[in-house]
Design a protein around this motif. Structure first.
Motif, short mmCIF file in Angstrom:
data_model
loop_
_atom_site.label_atom_id
_atom_site.label_comp_id
_atom_site.label_asym_id
_atom_site.label_seq_id
_atom_site.Cartn_x
_atom_site.Cartn_y
_atom_site.Cartn_z
N THR A 97 0.84 -1.21 0.00
CA THR A 97 0.00 0.00 0.00
C THR A 97 0.87 1.25 0.00
N HIS A 113 -5.86 6.80 0.02
CA HIS A 113 -5.96 5.41 0.46
C HIS A 113 -7.04 4.65 -0.31
N GLN A 114 -8.09 5.38 -0.66
CA GLN A 114 -9.20 4.72 -1.34
C GLN A 114 -8.76 4.20 -2.71
N ALA A 116 -5.72 3.42 -3.56
CA ALA A 116 -4.81 2.31 -3.36
C ALA A 116 -5.59 1.02 -3.15
N GLN A 117 -6.62 1.10 -2.32
CA GLN A 117 -7.40 -0.09 -2.01
C GLN A 117 -8.12 -0.61 -3.27
N GLU A 118 -8.69 0.34 -4.00
CA GLU A 118 -9.43 0.00 -5.21
C GLU A 118 -8.53 -0.69 -6.23
N LEU A 120 -5.63 -2.29 -5.61
CA LEU A 120 -5.17 -3.59 -5.13
C LEU A 120 -6.26 -4.65 -5.33
N LEU A 121 -7.50 -4.27 -5.07
CA LEU A 121 -8.60 -5.21 -5.28
C LEU A 121 -8.72 -5.57 -6.76
N GLY A 126 -5.64 -7.76 -2.97
CA GLY A 126 -6.34 -7.26 -1.78
C GLY A 126 -5.74 -7.76 -0.48
N ASP A 127 -5.26 -8.99 -0.47
CA ASP A 127 -4.73 -9.55 0.78
C ASP A 127 -3.25 -9.24 0.96
N ALA A 129 -2.01 -6.06 0.90
CA ALA A 129 -1.88 -4.63 1.17
C ALA A 129 -0.77 -4.33 2.17
N LYS A 130 -0.65 -5.17 3.19
CA LYS A 130 0.33 -4.89 4.24
C LYS A 130 1.61 -5.69 4.08
#
Lengths: 227, 402
Positions: A97, A113-114, A116-118, A120-121, A126-127, A129-130
């Motif tokens: 992320t 952040h939004q 980034a999440q979008e 990655l998904l 998605g899993d 991220a960290k």
């Protein structure tokens, strides 16, 4: 989208690249083909404003790149260009992320952040991220690098040898991913490669063949610093 | 995400190099803090204890010893002087006040000082419990002495001969605790105060003379002695004349606290300078080590820096990123060192408090210590400067292609 005429770049006294004319319409994709040392990377670097051409015209989205100052070029590059380097260059000390959020940081805007999440998904990460880069497979790293390149929704997505060292399946998957992402953000995709498989994977793209070198003798004797 | 958090993450990614640099910086700052705080407290205490006392008159000997033994209560006295000296001094027009002092015994390592209430008043001592001593064999405890020796109002104790522990006890002349003082931050805190008569009485009985016999007592008065007299001038002119006048008397010596204290700190100053020099060398090596670490890390981080540029970061951002790393290392080391330095002073203070002669605490900070942070930051900044300039000049095209 892109208009190039009489573009040339020299490194010290050695001509590295000479392009008489190149044109790309908005939303169109292009493949820059040629063997090692022909100046493909240099062409991408010129398009990204990383290098400045000595002669010729270079307009991208009706902006004359040569007229921009150093600071303006950096700011413009951050917004308009997505760059996928040959070496993926994920920052090892940062999570996936955070690697994506580097795009926000580099542009001096608040971390999105939004987005980034979008991304990655969308890229099936998605899993992760960290996770840190060393915990990822080669393919996952490449997807992170692609996500980072399209993070700021660039107008132009530049990919330098994205299929090097990939098997056929992975090769078409990467090109597929690049075109999908380019379409998502409405960007033109330019792939520099010596890999003929890209031609098949990217039908309808403008192709430009670069000769071995602008001055073959020099190129073979000295090698291309930027290749 | 900002440059500081990014720099912090990059430092945390290299725990070994980072902790080494922080520790080096911390050691240097620890030494600096220790020297600064300890020497400042010593000087402050010394100044407070000597304040307002212009001259000490005692037996011949080393003037420094006289000052140490009577003002700071740490050395043994030079000897005794006749009681008549007091009257002689009080007759002098340039003398404002004379405080008598008779030393000789101690209780649990705390000195029993035979004096007058004016001594307590001089240090602005006030009674916390009970009252001031009035009659012989009444004792008032300083705050520290009371707490450590566990003195209670109405309690009875016997002094032991000599100024250190383990002397013969004067069992036949017990003291009564009549008062306890509030803390003053001066030498008063670690003393047991009593009238001068008590000290005489304790020792006369030991010598087998009956103080209750009136004739014998009067005969004795001529032979009465004091350890020293603390003199305050009424005129600045006395500074020139008084010491000369007293030193010309065969058995007397006059010592000026301000002058002797200055002499003492000149002697201590050499040690302080040496420590400060060593601390400076450690700080310089910390800076050097930081420089090497940041510079070497640049090679492997070149692609990180180049990618930041392709993402639109201007060169100045890479420059500040590297500077922040140096500053963070320096700040971390400075804070750790500052805390450790104060812990070290506190430990020294506790070790010294067992000797009941010097008070020092780690839990005070002087504004001067802000300089330490400034010095540490300067070292970090200088160490990071060249790596930061290199980062600024990163050749993106070359780095990306290779």
């Amino acid at each position: 989208m892109i208009t190039v005429s009489n573009l040339s770049y020299r490194y010290k006294a050695h001509p590295v690249l000479q392009i008489d004319a190149f044109h790309l319409a908005v939303g169109d994709h292009a493949i820059v083909l040629g063997p090692s040392g022909c100046g493909k990377s240099t062409f991408l670097h010129l398009l990204a404003g990383i290098l400045t051409p000595q002669t010729g015209h270079l307009h991208i989205a009706s902006i004359d790149i040569k007229q921009l100052g150093q600071r303006e070029v950096d700011a413009w590059r951050g917004k308009a260009i997505g760059f996928l380097p040959q070496r993926l260059a994920l920052v090892p000390s940062l999570t996936v992320t955070e690697n994506l959020l580097l795009s926000s940081y580099a542009n001096g805007v608040p971390a999105d952040h939004q987005r980034a999440q979008e991304l990655l998904l969308a890229l099936g990460l998605g899993d992760k991220a960290k996770s840190h880069p060393h915990q990822l497979s080669g393919g996952q790293k490449q997807r992170v690098a692609i996500a980072r390149a399209v993070f700021n929704r660039p107008k132009l997505l530049l990919a330098d040898e994205p299929t090097a060292n990939l098997d056929d399946a992975a090769c078409s998957a990467v090109i597929e991913l690049l075109t999908t992402q380019a379409r998502e953000v409405g960007a033109s995709l330019i792939v520099a490669t010596h890999d003929a498989r890209v031609l098949a994977a990217l039908p309808g793209a403008t192709t430009m063949h670069l000769p071995t070198a602008a001055t073959p003798k020099v190129a073979t004797a000295q090698g291309d610093r930027h290749e | 995400m900002n440059s500081i958090s990014l720099a912090l993450k990059s430092l945390r990614f290299k725990p070994l190099a980072t902790s080494l640099n922080v520790i080096l910086m911390a050691v240097g700052i620890t030494m600096m803090t220790f020297v600064l705080s300890a020497s400042k407290q010593l000087e402050d205490n010394a100044q407070r204890d000597a304040q307002g006392i212009d001259l000490v008159v005692g037996a011949k000997g080393s003037p420094l010893q006289l000052i140490l033994s009577t003002i700071y209560q740490i050395d043994t006295p030079t000897g005794n002087i006749p009681l008549a000296t007091r009257a002689m001094l009080e007759k002098n027009r340039m003398v404002k006040q004379v405080i008598p002092m008779a030393l000789g015994d101690s209780y649990q390592g705390f000195r029993i000082v035979g004096t007058e209430p004016s001594y307590v008043e001089h240090y602005q001592g006030t009674i916390a419990a009970g009252r001031m001593f009035q009659a012989p064999m009444e004792a008032v405890f300083g705050a520290t002495a009371a707490a450590k020796a566990d003195a209670k109002l109405g309690g009875v104790f016997v002094g032991s001969h000599g100024l250190s522990r383990g002397g013969e006890e004067h069992k036949n002349a017990p003291y009564n605790v009549v008062g306890i003082l509030k803390p003053t931050g001066t030498v008063l805190d670690r003393l047991v105060l009593t009238p001068v008569d008590s000290v005489w009485k304790v020792h006369e009985v030991v010598n087998g003379i009956d103080v209750n016999d009136k004739e014998e007592k009067e005969a004795m008065d001529a032979d009465r002695e004091l350890t020293a007299l603390l003199v305050t001038y009424s005129s600045p002119l006395a500074t020139v004349n008084m010491p000369r006048y007293i030193n010309s008397q065969t058995d007397l010596q006059a010592a000026q606290p301000a002058f002797e204290a200055a002499k003492l700190f000149r002697l201590l100053g050499v040690g302080v300078d040496v420590l400060r020099g060593i601390a400076l060398i450690v700080l310089l090596s910390a800076g050097l080590s930081m420089f090497v670490a940041l510079y070497n890390a640049l090679e492997e981080r070149k692609s990180d820096l180049a990618i930041l540029r392709t993402l639109g970061a201007p060169p100045i951002k890479l420059f500040s990123l590297l500077l922040f790393e140096g500053l963070l290392l320096a700040t971390g080391g400075a804070l750790a060192g500052w805390v450790l330095g104060h812990v070290a002073v506190e430990l020294l203070g506790r070790a010294l408090s067992d000797d009941q002669n010097l008070s020092m605490t780690g839990w005070v900070a002087s504004p001067d210590e802000a300089w330490l942070l400034a010095v540490a930051l300067a070292v970090g900044l200088i160490a990071a400067l060249i790596p930061a300039i290199r980062a600024y000049r990163t050749d993106i095209a070359a780095t990306l292609a290779h």
